[in-house]
Design a protein around this motif. Structure first.
Motif: not given
Length: 303
Positions: A150-164
């Motif tokens: 998901x982070x690769x597909x949407x780098x702008x939201x990588x921090x959110x994916x990491x927290x989730x």
């Protein structure tokens, strides 16, 4: 007048790159269209993706991912996906055909990569058990692979994916602790259960429970009369008193075996598919806890 124009041009020269940058971030941060092969995986992806993903499952609630037959609607859904997730290890034998039919240009993310899988001999071949999610320890590997994709597909939201991913991993640790607390207290000799097919091997490995079944890893296999007779003898010899049927496949064979052995029904387990929203297993967390509670109750009754 000239001075005002110069100031105006100067402001534009600062503002334009800023607006372009903001526009770029907004474009990257759009909601991802995500397709998952079956409901259990779709739920885990939703937990990692949060508000930044829109997830749909190809196989529906109570559906069998082994015998799934994709429709033209599924092909359209797949073609429109930004990211597609499969569990892998032979579970989705129909996926390659669906990709060809849909014209999907991406490559599905195989979330089970990195898991310590188990194998068995089936019809002279070594096959891998694909039911990895029946241990939350394995689902932690799923989560790490999902977050990365998901982070690769949407780098702008990588921090959110990491927290989730971190928050959900903590929930998986809690599920693992819950299962150990429930099952470790049961005498080892009583941790034996009859089920429809061999789908609880990872749960059995993690919590030292012996599962017997007439079918192998896939519901598409068929049990021979000799295999069934042998299983009936084993159940009688080991005094297995409880059987379970599964929400996603035909219970008739396991019921016949139970009748021949005197085993009593422990009810229904959710092995490869979530229930509908109003059911007892509408999320992975609920599914796992429900199965553990059912199994523990059955084994305590038989002890």
């Amino acid at each position: 007048m000239k001075r005002k124009m110069i100031m105006s041009v100067g402001l534009m020269s600062v503002a334009l790159p800023l607006l372009m940058a903001m526009s770029s971030v907004a474009a990257q941060a759009q909601t991802l269209k995500v397709v998952a092969s079956f409901t259990v995986l779709a739920d885990v992806v939703s937990n990692v993706g949060g508000d930044h993903v829109s997830v749909s499952s190809l196989v529906g609630p109570n559906g069998d991912p082994h015998e799934f037959e994709p429709s033209p609607t599924d092909a359209k859904k797949l073609k429109a996906a930004d990211v597609t997730f499969v569990s892998g290890e032979g579970l989705e034998g129909w996926m390659d055909r669906l990709i060809s039919a849909s014209g999907y240009k991406g490559k599905p993310v195989v979330v089970s990569e990195g898991i310590n899988t188990r194998t068995m001999e089936e019809d002279g071949k070594t096959v891998t058990d694909p039911h990895v999610w029946n241990s939350p320890v394995n689902v932690k590997v799923w989560v790490a692979n999902i977050e990365k994709a998901l982070a690769a597909a949407d780098p702008a939201d990588a921090k959110a994916f990491e927290a989730n991913a971190k928050a959900y991993t903590e929930k998986l640790d809690a599920l693992n602790a819950y299962a150990h607390k429930k099952l470790d207290a049961i005498p080892a000799a009583e941790r034996k259960i009859l089920t429809s097919h061999d789908a609880f091997g990872y749960l059995g490995r993690e919590y030292k429970v012996e599962f017997l079944s007439p079918l192998g890893f896939s519901t598409e296999t068929e049990a021979s009369a000799a295999d069934v007779a042998k299983l009936i003898d084993q159940i009688k010899a080991e005094k297995i008193k409880t059987y379970f049927f599964e929400n996603s496949n035909d219970p008739r064979l396991v019921k016949q075996i139970a009748k021949a052995t005197g085993a009593k029904s422990g009810g229904e387990l959710y092995v490869e598919a979530l229930s509908k929203k109003n059911g007892p297993a509408s999320t992975y967390e609920k599914m796992f806890r429900y199965n553990i509670d059912q199994l523990a109750a059955a084994m305590k009754t038989s002890s």
